[in-house]
Design a protein around this motif. Structure first.
Motif, PDB file in Angstrom:
ATOM      1  N   VAL A  12      45.455   6.279  18.689  1.00 25.77           N
ATOM      2  CA  VAL A  12      44.901   7.150  17.658  1.00 25.77           C
ATOM      3  C   VAL A  12      43.399   6.968  17.597  1.00 25.77           C
ATOM      4  N   GLN A  13      42.724   7.927  16.982  1.00 23.64           N
ATOM      5  CA  GLN A  13      41.301   7.792  16.719  1.00 23.64           C
ATOM      6  C   GLN A  13      41.067   7.006  15.439  1.00 23.64           C
ATOM      7  N   ALA A  14      39.891   6.421  15.321  1.00 24.08           N
ATOM      8  CA  ALA A  14      39.535   5.698  14.112  1.00 24.08           C
ATOM      9  C   ALA A  14      39.741   6.576  12.888  1.00 24.08           C
ATOM     10  N   ARG A  19      52.758   4.034  11.806  1.00 22.02           N
ATOM     11  CA  ARG A  19      53.745   3.204  11.135  1.00 22.02           C
ATOM     12  C   ARG A  19      54.606   2.510  12.178  1.00 22.02           C
ATOM     13  N   LEU A  20      54.564   1.190  12.183  1.00 20.89           N
ATOM     14  CA  LEU A  20      55.397   0.399  13.062  1.00 20.89           C
ATOM     15  C   LEU A  20      56.716   0.086  12.372  1.00 20.89           C
ATOM     16  N   ALA A  21      57.777   0.028  13.152  1.00 23.34           N
ATOM     17  CA  ALA A  21      59.092  -0.328  12.642  1.00 23.34           C
ATOM     18  C   ALA A  21      59.679  -1.442  13.486  1.00 23.34           C
ATOM     19  N   CYS A  22      60.418  -2.322  12.847  1.00 24.88           N
ATOM     20  CA  CYS A  22      61.087  -3.427  13.518  1.00 24.88           C
ATOM     21  C   CYS A  22      62.537  -3.444  13.058  1.00 24.88           C
ATOM     22  N   ILE A  23      63.442  -3.119  13.958  1.00 20.68           N
ATOM     23  CA  ILE A  23      64.866  -3.123  13.650  1.00 20.68           C
ATOM     24  C   ILE A  23      65.421  -4.511  13.922  1.00 20.68           C
ATOM     25  N   THR A  24      66.085  -5.088  12.921  1.00 21.17           N
ATOM     26  CA  THR A  24      66.615  -6.439  13.029  1.00 21.17           C
ATOM     27  C   THR A  24      68.131  -6.410  13.148  1.00 21.17           C
ATOM     28  N   SER A  25      68.697  -7.549  13.568  1.00 21.54           N
ATOM     29  CA  SER A  25      70.140  -7.666  13.748  1.00 21.54           C
ATOM     30  C   SER A  25      70.798  -8.278  12.521  1.00 21.54           C
ATOM     31  N   GLY A  26      70.534  -7.712  11.350  1.00 18.89           N
ATOM     32  CA  GLY A  26      71.246  -8.068  10.138  1.00 18.89           C
ATOM     33  C   GLY A  26      70.695  -9.227   9.333  1.00 18.89           C
ATOM     34  N   LEU A  27      69.543  -9.774   9.689  1.00 21.72           N
ATOM     35  CA  LEU A  27      69.024 -10.946   8.985  1.00 21.72           C
ATOM     36  C   LEU A  27      68.620 -10.653   7.552  1.00 21.72           C
ATOM     37  N   MET A  28      68.412  -9.392   7.190  1.00 19.43           N
ATOM     38  CA  MET A  28      67.968  -9.059   5.846  1.00 19.43           C
ATOM     39  C   MET A  28      69.059  -9.179   4.792  1.00 19.43           C
ATOM     40  N   HIS A  29      70.243  -9.593   5.193  1.00 15.78           N
ATOM     41  CA  HIS A  29      71.320  -9.877   4.250  1.00 15.78           C
ATOM     42  C   HIS A  29      71.400 -11.365   3.911  1.00 15.78           C
ATOM     43  N   LEU A  80      55.447  -1.589   9.018  1.00 14.83           N
ATOM     44  CA  LEU A  80      54.036  -1.833   8.774  1.00 14.83           C
ATOM     45  C   LEU A  80      53.337  -0.481   8.790  1.00 14.83           C
ATOM     46  N   GLN A  81      52.956   0.001   7.611  1.00 22.57           N
ATOM     47  CA  GLN A  81      52.193   1.232   7.498  1.00 22.57           C
ATOM     48  C   GLN A  81      50.723   0.888   7.672  1.00 22.57           C
ATOM     49  N   MET A  82      50.075   1.486   8.654  1.00 21.14           N
ATOM     50  CA  MET A  82      48.687   1.200   8.980  1.00 21.14           C
ATOM     51  C   MET A  82      47.863   2.463   8.754  1.00 21.14           C
ATOM     52  N   ASN A  83      46.985   2.430   7.760  1.00 23.55           N
ATOM     53  CA  ASN A  83      46.124   3.556   7.429  1.00 23.55           C
ATOM     54  C   ASN A  83      44.671   3.215   7.710  1.00 23.55           C
ATOM     55  N   ASN A  84      43.851   4.253   7.875  1.00 20.02           N
ATOM     56  CA  ASN A  84      42.420   4.076   8.133  1.00 20.02           C
ATOM     57  C   ASN A  84      42.182   3.066   9.254  1.00 20.02           C
ATOM     58  N   LEU A  85      42.851   3.284  10.361  1.00 18.64           N
ATOM     59  CA  LEU A  85      42.760   2.354  11.485  1.00 18.64           C
ATOM     60  C   LEU A  85      41.349   2.280  12.050  1.00 18.64           C
ATOM     61  N   ASN A 118      54.472  -4.105  20.711  1.00 21.51           N
ATOM     62  CA  ASN A 118      54.235  -2.670  20.707  1.00 21.51           C
ATOM     63  C   ASN A 118      52.725  -2.444  20.635  1.00 21.51           C
ATOM     64  N   GLN A 119      52.168  -1.719  21.595  1.00 19.75           N
ATOM     65  CA  GLN A 119      50.728  -1.571  21.703  1.00 19.75           C
ATOM     66  C   GLN A 119      50.188  -0.560  20.705  1.00 19.75           C
ATOM     67  N   VAL A 120      49.088  -0.928  20.040  1.00 13.51           N
ATOM     68  CA  VAL A 120      48.331  -0.034  19.175  1.00 13.51           C
ATOM     69  C   VAL A 120      46.912   0.024  19.709  1.00 13.51           C
ATOM     70  N   THR A 121      46.421   1.230  19.986  1.00 14.53           N
ATOM     71  CA  THR A 121      45.074   1.418  20.501  1.00 14.53           C
ATOM     72  C   THR A 121      44.332   2.401  19.610  1.00 14.53           C
ATOM     73  N   VAL A 122      43.168   1.992  19.116  1.00 18.46           N
ATOM     74  CA  VAL A 122      42.367   2.809  18.212  1.00 18.46           C
ATOM     75  C   VAL A 122      41.017   3.051  18.862  1.00 18.46           C
ATOM     76  N   SER A 123      40.663   4.304  19.072  1.00 13.65           N
ATOM     77  CA  SER A 123      39.402   4.662  19.693  1.00 13.65           C
ATOM     78  C   SER A 123      38.398   5.098  18.636  1.00 13.65           C
ATOM     79  N   SER A 124      37.115   4.876  18.916  1.00 15.49           N
ATOM     80  CA  SER A 124      36.062   5.233  17.974  1.00 15.49           C
ATOM     81  C   SER A 124      35.578   6.649  18.191  1.00 15.49           C
TER      82      SER A 124
END
Length: 124
Positions: A12-14, A19-29, A80-85, A118-124
């Motif tokens: 994405v551009q600056a 939004r990153l997501a991480c699916i787990t194998s049930g540990l949240m119980h 992880l919601q990432m705004n104003n990268l 998971n790669q995140v790339t932010v260009s200026s």
């Protein structure tokens, strides 16, 4: 150990958002701490945001006000919601977890399960 699978990265551009997501194998119980870390080549892994099963959160100073960590326990998914990268946010982002822990943490030594990244790339 628990299986973790990240998704949602990209380029994405600056000022953009991802939004990153991480699916787990049930540990949240059960008790857990989870976190997002990021790493660039030649640098140590940095804790970005963390959350406990009770909902307490921690953020590194550089992302406060821009990133939000949250957990959907019914879906066993961490977000992880990432705004104003910024270009400085460019990194490989990893989901991490440790079951039977009750405090959020930004220290990599406090986690024993890791996603593949998971790669995140932010260009200026």
């Amino acid at each position: 150990q628990v299986h973790l699978a990240e998704s949602g990265g990209g380029s994405v551009q600056a000022g953009g958002s991802l939004r990153l997501a991480c699916i787990t194998s049930g540990l949240m119980h059960t008790y857990y701490r989870m976190a997002w870390f990021r790493q660039v080549p030649g640098k140590e892994r940095e804790g970005v945001a963390s959350i406990s099963d009770a909902g307490s959160t921690l953020y590194t100073n550089s992302v406060k006000g821009r990133f939000t960590i949250s957990a959907d326990k019914d879906q066993n998914t961490l977000y992880l919601q990432m705004n104003n990268l910024e270009p400085e946010d460019t990194a490989m982002y990893y989901c991490a977890a440790h079951i039977m822990r009750t405090l959020a943490s930004l220290s990599s030594s406090d986690f024993d399960s890791w996603g593949q990244g998971n790669q995140v790339t932010v260009s200026s």
